[in-house]
Design a protein around this motif. Structure first.
Motif, mmCIF file in Angstrom:
data_model
loop_
_atom_site.group_PDB
_atom_site.id
_atom_site.type_symbol
_atom_site.label_atom_id
_atom_site.label_comp_id
_atom_site.label_asym_id
_atom_site.label_seq_id
_atom_site.Cartn_x
_atom_site.Cartn_y
_atom_site.Cartn_z
ATOM 1 N N PHE A 42 0.815 -1.216 0.000
ATOM 2 C CA PHE A 42 0.000 0.000 0.000
ATOM 3 C C PHE A 42 0.850 1.268 0.000
ATOM 4 N N LYS A 43 2.077 1.166 -0.465
ATOM 5 C CA LYS A 43 2.910 2.365 -0.581
ATOM 6 C C LYS A 43 2.438 3.220 -1.756
ATOM 7 N N PRO A 44 2.511 4.540 -1.633
ATOM 8 C CA PRO A 44 2.132 5.418 -2.760
ATOM 9 C C PRO A 44 2.997 5.137 -3.991
ATOM 10 N N ILE A 45 2.405 5.326 -5.158
ATOM 11 C CA ILE A 45 3.083 5.071 -6.431
ATOM 12 C C ILE A 45 3.195 6.382 -7.193
ATOM 13 N N GLU A 46 4.383 6.684 -7.630
ATOM 14 C CA GLU A 46 4.596 7.906 -8.399
ATOM 15 C C GLU A 46 4.134 7.723 -9.843
ATOM 16 N N ASP A 47 3.738 8.828 -10.445
ATOM 17 C CA ASP A 47 3.402 8.882 -11.877
ATOM 18 C C ASP A 47 2.205 8.013 -12.249
ATOM 19 N N LEU A 48 1.290 7.822 -11.319
ATOM 20 C CA LEU A 48 0.072 7.083 -11.661
ATOM 21 C C LEU A 48 -0.802 7.912 -12.591
ATOM 22 N N ARG A 49 -1.393 7.261 -13.588
ATOM 23 C CA ARG A 49 -2.278 7.963 -14.515
ATOM 24 C C ARG A 49 -3.742 7.687 -14.226
ATOM 25 N N THR A 50 -4.029 6.827 -13.253
ATOM 26 C CA THR A 50 -5.414 6.472 -12.948
ATOM 27 C C THR A 50 -5.724 6.752 -11.480
ATOM 28 N N ASP A 51 -6.984 7.028 -11.219
ATOM 29 C CA ASP A 51 -7.440 7.119 -9.831
ATOM 30 C C ASP A 51 -7.701 5.741 -9.247
ATOM 31 N N ALA A 52 -8.116 4.803 -10.084
ATOM 32 C CA ALA A 52 -8.514 3.477 -9.622
ATOM 33 C C ALA A 52 -7.307 2.562 -9.486
ATOM 34 N N ILE A 53 -7.222 1.918 -8.327
ATOM 35 C CA ILE A 53 -6.219 0.889 -8.064
ATOM 36 C C ILE A 53 -6.950 -0.440 -7.908
ATOM 37 N N PHE A 54 -6.516 -1.450 -8.661
ATOM 38 C CA PHE A 54 -7.034 -2.794 -8.413
ATOM 39 C C PHE A 54 -5.941 -3.589 -7.727
ATOM 40 N N SER A 55 -6.115 -3.809 -6.436
ATOM 41 C CA SER A 55 -5.153 -4.558 -5.635
ATOM 42 C C SER A 55 -5.479 -6.040 -5.724
ATOM 43 N N VAL A 56 -4.456 -6.864 -6.033
ATOM 44 C CA VAL A 56 -4.720 -8.289 -6.226
ATOM 45 C C VAL A 56 -3.473 -9.086 -5.851
ATOM 46 N N ASP A 57 -3.682 -10.278 -5.306
ATOM 47 C CA ASP A 57 -2.582 -11.188 -5.019
ATOM 48 C C ASP A 57 -2.146 -11.898 -6.294
ATOM 49 N N ASP A 58 -0.912 -12.388 -6.292
ATOM 50 C CA ASP A 58 -0.389 -13.012 -7.507
ATOM 51 C C ASP A 58 -1.054 -14.339 -7.843
ATOM 52 N N ASP A 59 -1.828 -14.895 -6.926
ATOM 53 C CA ASP A 59 -2.488 -16.178 -7.196
ATOM 54 C C ASP A 59 -3.984 -16.032 -7.418
ATOM 55 N N VAL A 60 -4.452 -14.816 -7.673
ATOM 56 C CA VAL A 60 -5.883 -14.578 -7.891
ATOM 57 C C VAL A 60 -6.096 -14.052 -9.309
ATOM 58 N N ILE A 61 -6.956 -14.726 -10.042
ATOM 59 C CA ILE A 61 -7.296 -14.331 -11.404
ATOM 60 C C ILE A 61 -8.769 -13.931 -11.458
ATOM 61 N N VAL A 62 -9.025 -12.722 -11.897
ATOM 62 C CA VAL A 62 -10.397 -12.235 -12.089
ATOM 63 C C VAL A 62 -10.605 -12.055 -13.596
ATOM 64 N N PRO A 63 -11.565 -12.757 -14.210
ATOM 65 C CA PRO A 63 -11.795 -12.596 -15.651
ATOM 66 C C PRO A 63 -11.987 -11.136 -16.024
ATOM 67 N N CYS A 64 -11.507 -10.764 -17.200
ATOM 68 C CA CYS A 64 -11.521 -9.352 -17.605
ATOM 69 C C CYS A 64 -12.927 -8.759 -17.585
ATOM 70 N N SER A 65 -13.912 -9.504 -18.075
ATOM 71 C CA SER A 65 -15.277 -8.972 -18.105
ATOM 72 C C SER A 65 -15.798 -8.710 -16.704
ATOM 73 N N THR A 66 -15.486 -9.596 -15.769
ATOM 74 C CA THR A 66 -15.889 -9.402 -14.369
ATOM 75 C C THR A 66 -15.159 -8.214 -13.760
ATOM 76 N N LEU A 67 -13.882 -8.079 -14.081
ATOM 77 C CA LEU A 67 -13.092 -6.958 -13.582
ATOM 78 C C LEU A 67 -13.623 -5.630 -14.113
ATOM 79 N N ASP A 68 -13.996 -5.600 -15.389
ATOM 80 C CA ASP A 68 -14.544 -4.381 -15.978
ATOM 81 C C ASP A 68 -15.847 -3.971 -15.302
ATOM 82 N N PHE A 69 -16.690 -4.968 -14.998
ATOM 83 C CA PHE A 69 -17.950 -4.662 -14.319
ATOM 84 C C PHE A 69 -17.688 -4.077 -12.928
ATOM 85 N N ALA A 70 -16.736 -4.664 -12.202
ATOM 86 C CA ALA A 70 -16.398 -4.139 -10.876
ATOM 87 C C ALA A 70 -15.857 -2.714 -10.973
ATOM 88 N N PHE A 71 -15.111 -2.431 -12.027
ATOM 89 C CA PHE A 71 -14.591 -1.075 -12.226
ATOM 90 C C PHE A 71 -15.738 -0.091 -12.439
#
Length: 352
Positions: free
Chosen positions: A169-198
């Motif tokens: 949760f450290k701040p990230i420089e030069d971000l171009r988006t307001d939205a952050i999708f935080s995810v673990d490396d072993d979790v896959i969310v299908p793109c269509s489902t991710l888009d709906f959540a966005f």
């Protein structure tokens, strides 16, 4: 028939006064005696047509239903088409937390690079040794080849000198988006489902929107001090309510990276560092404390491609209970807000 003939005789002989109304009533009697049979035949015909029509509709619905579900029965399709290319606010940044699981990291990066809504992919790296040049080159090539849009996601590692769960949760420089999708490396969310959540997050950008709900409830109160229980998935399923969504798969606003790092009590940072656990509870409490509102749980199938994590270890529930109550004592109040609202994509449902 006898009655009808008799009435006609009376008319012809003049023995009774002629009445058009009587003759019409008598004539109607001929059809009234036949009408029950005609109506019965019509009802039978209509009934058989209805049954055949209903059966046909049921067959059609069944075929469409199984055709729509056959993909999910066959397993995860990582290249399910994404519709986020038209989404506003510049898409989202995928923030992947990883730890010595390069094979899972490669799968995760390849998948999220294929989602059109991904503006950038950042990997939170907290290992003592930096990523190898070969790994960096491989992942950059994967991002370039898997991206389905003309705009290729920006990819980079966010390197940390120490192994600490607060790093995610450290701040990230030069971000171009307001939205952050935080995810673990072993979790896959299908793109269509991710888009709906966005899209759901865009409707409430100050709150957390995620796929893994958890809950709390007041257990006992001794000497005026409340003690809360932390509830996992089965508690949410049984009670039909939740008050947290875990950061292993959740959207939140970039401002919470700054708040977590610079505004949240340092005692909570120290707790997470010492216990190596509960950074996700800390983030849920932070957002709830800032908004006074509950998170939003998005219903959607997600896939865990790795082996069991710390949640499968013995005593995990007790540690989570302790984290929750210790954090609440540090806040001095209970900021979590419970809700039973669930966001569902109506396009994927027959009835809504």
């Amino acid at each position: 028939m006898t009655t009808i003939i008799g009435s006609r005789d009376a008319v012809s002989t003049g023995s009774d006064l002629y009445s058009p109304a009587k003759e019409k009533a008598a004539t109607r009697g001929v059809y009234s005696s036949r009408s029950p049979f005609l109506l019965r035949r019509i009802r039978i015909l209509l009934g058989s047509v209805k049954v055949k029509l209903l059966l046909s509709l049921c067959i059609v619905f069944a075929l469409v239903f199984f055709a729509s579900r056959i993909g999910s029965l066959m397993g995860w399709n990582p290249h399910y088409p994404s519709s986020a290319s038209s989404l506003s606010r510049g898409g989202y940044t995928v923030l992947i937390n990883t730890w010595k699981r390069n094979s899972l990291l490669k799968q995760a990066v390849a998948h999220y690079a294929s989602c059109n809504g991904a503006d950038a992919i950042h990997v939170v790296w907290s290992e003592s040794d930096p990523p190898s040049d070969s790994l960096k080159a491989y992942l950059r090539n994967i991002v370039s080849s898997k991206s389905q849009s003309a705009h290729k996601p920006n990819f980079r590692f966010d390197l940390n000198k120490e192994d600490n769960l607060n790093n995610r949760f450290k701040p990230i420089e030069d971000l171009r988006t307001d939205a952050i999708f935080s995810v673990d490396d072993d979790v896959i969310v299908p793109c269509s489902t991710l888009d709906f959540a966005f899209i759901v997050w865009q409707s409430a950008p100050s709150t957390m929107v995620g796929f893994v709900p958890r809950m709390h409830w007041l257990d006992v109160e001794k000497n005026g001090v409340p003690y809360y229980q932390y509830g996992g998935w089965w508690s949410v399923w049984w009670m039909g309510t939740y008050s947290m969504v875990l950061s292993k798969a959740a959207f939140f606003h970039r401002m919470y990276l700054d708040l977590y790092t610079y505004k949240m009590p340092s005692s909570i940072h120290d707790y997470v560092t010492r216990e190596r656990n509960c950074e996700d509870i800390a983030m849920s409490l932070l957002v709830a404390n800032a908004t006074g509102a509950p998170p939003i749980w998005v219903k959607g199938k997600i896939y865990e491609i790795g082996s069991s994590g710390i949640s499968s270890l013995q005593g995990h529930s007790n540690r989570r209970n302790k984290c929750l109550n210790d954090f609440i004592s540090l806040y001095g109040a209970m900021p979590l807000v419970s809700t039973n609202v669930k966001a569902v994509d109506a396009r994927q449902k027959w009835f809504w």
